[in-house]
Design an enzyme around this catalytic site. Structure first.
Site, short mmCIF file in Angstrom:
data_model
loop_
_atom_site.label_atom_id
_atom_site.label_comp_id
_atom_site.label_asym_id
_atom_site.label_seq_id
_atom_site.Cartn_x
_atom_site.Cartn_y
_atom_site.Cartn_z
N HIS A 54 77.25 65.98 -11.76
CA HIS A 54 76.12 65.05 -11.65
C HIS A 54 76.27 63.94 -12.68
CE1 HIS A 54 73.32 68.28 -9.72
NE2 HIS A 54 74.08 67.68 -8.85
N HIS A 108 72.51 75.23 -20.80
CA HIS A 108 72.35 75.25 -19.34
C HIS A 108 73.58 74.73 -18.63
CE1 HIS A 108 68.17 75.94 -20.17
NE2 HIS A 108 68.06 74.79 -20.79
N HIS A 155 77.34 66.05 -16.09
CA HIS A 155 77.35 67.48 -16.39
C HIS A 155 77.70 68.24 -15.12
CE1 HIS A 155 73.19 66.66 -15.02
NE2 HIS A 155 73.42 67.74 -14.31
N HIS A 180 77.60 71.86 -12.46
CA HIS A 180 76.96 73.06 -11.92
C HIS A 180 78.00 73.90 -11.20
CE1 HIS A 180 72.85 71.56 -12.71
NE2 HIS A 180 73.37 70.38 -12.44
N THR A 211 67.08 68.69 -10.98
CA THR A 211 67.26 70.08 -10.54
C THR A 211 66.98 71.08 -11.66
OG1 THR A 211 69.62 70.20 -11.06
CG2 THR A 211 69.01 69.34 -8.88
N THR A 212 66.52 70.56 -12.80
CA THR A 212 66.13 71.42 -13.93
C THR A 212 64.72 71.00 -14.36
OG1 THR A 212 67.15 69.85 -15.46
CG2 THR A 212 68.49 71.73 -14.77
ZN LIG Z 1 72.63 68.52 -12.63
#
Ligand SMILES: [Zn+2]
Length: 247
Positions: A129, A85, A110, A112, A198-199
């Protein structure tokens, strides 16, 4: 399990890790995209039912007496992983974010592409993040935006590992606390609000700190991210539902 694995490989989907963990695969494309997350698994219920979900379009609603962030990052990175992801850098113990006298330990950061949160309607090419947790599992995320400009040297160090990364397999990485701090802007003014992961499972009660000052990332670095992922990995903007957004 072998059958399932083969199926995912056959579909060209790369999220074996979450398939193993949650029994059902989620992703950013097609039938498992964010609009379906809430239906994929009972544990993902909050993704469709939650009222304080992330990401959001960050527009300040209140002037708060916001204190300076007590980010005390001292630990080096432990490993880097493509978890299917995102690209995630795991951190050794020793970096702490103090909130109201409580220690939130930096666990990982991580990325995005493009940004998940917007600021006053603006989307950014990249958002990092930094995920912190207390020993009893409370979460706080510090978000940093990146605009197009000069390449970021710390991102270069992480991105240079891409050829070595296999999905779901952590690799050692040499990244000092100083390198990690180079992913935070000097000016640490921020917005603060409550939100969620957010996941999936989209758990709420997450304290969000979105830094106002963006850093820069080069177009080549953004393109290089897509050598790992053929899809944008941002969840769409969620309703704020009258939440306070402090600045
Ligand atoms: Zn994130």
């Amino acid at each position: 399990m072998k059958k399932i694995t083969t199926l995912f490989l056959a579909l060209g989907l790369t999220t074996l890790l979450s398939a193993n963990e949650h029994g059902k695969h989620w992703g950013y494309m097609g039938e498992v995209d964010p609009s379906h997350w809430g239906e994929l698994n009972k544990k993902f219920n909050m993704c469709s039912q939650g009222k304080h979900q992330s990401p959001i379009n960050v527009v300040a609603t209140k002037k708060g007496e916001l204190k300076p962030l007590e980010l005390n990052y001292k630990a080096d990175a432990k490993s880097v992983i493509n978890n299917g992801h995102t690209i995630q850098v795991n951190i050794k113990d020793g970096s702490v974010f103090k909130i109201d006298g409580k220690d939130y330990k930096l666990k990982q950061f991580h990325f995005h592409v493009p940004s998940e949160n917007n600021i006053n309607g603006d989307k950014f090419p990249l958002e990092a993040h930094f995920v912190h947790a207390t020993d009893d599992g409370k979460l706080a995320v510090v978000a940093v935006m990146f605009n197009y400009g000069d390449k970021n040297p710390t991102l270069d160090k992480i991105w240079s590992q891409f050829p070595n990364l296999k999905v779901g397999e952590a690799k050692d990485i040499t990244l000092s606390a100083k390198d990690i701090k180079a992913l935070l802007p000097k000016d640490k003014k921020y917005y603060h609000f409550m939100g969620s992961l957010t996941t999936p499972p989209c758990s709420e009660g997450v304290k969000w700190f979105v830094l106002k000052s963006p850093l820069t990332v080069s177009k080549e670095q953004i393109n290089s991210f897509f050598s790992q992922f053929s899809f944008p990995n941002n969840r769409p903007i969620q309703p704020t539902n009258g939440r306070d957004i402090l600045e």
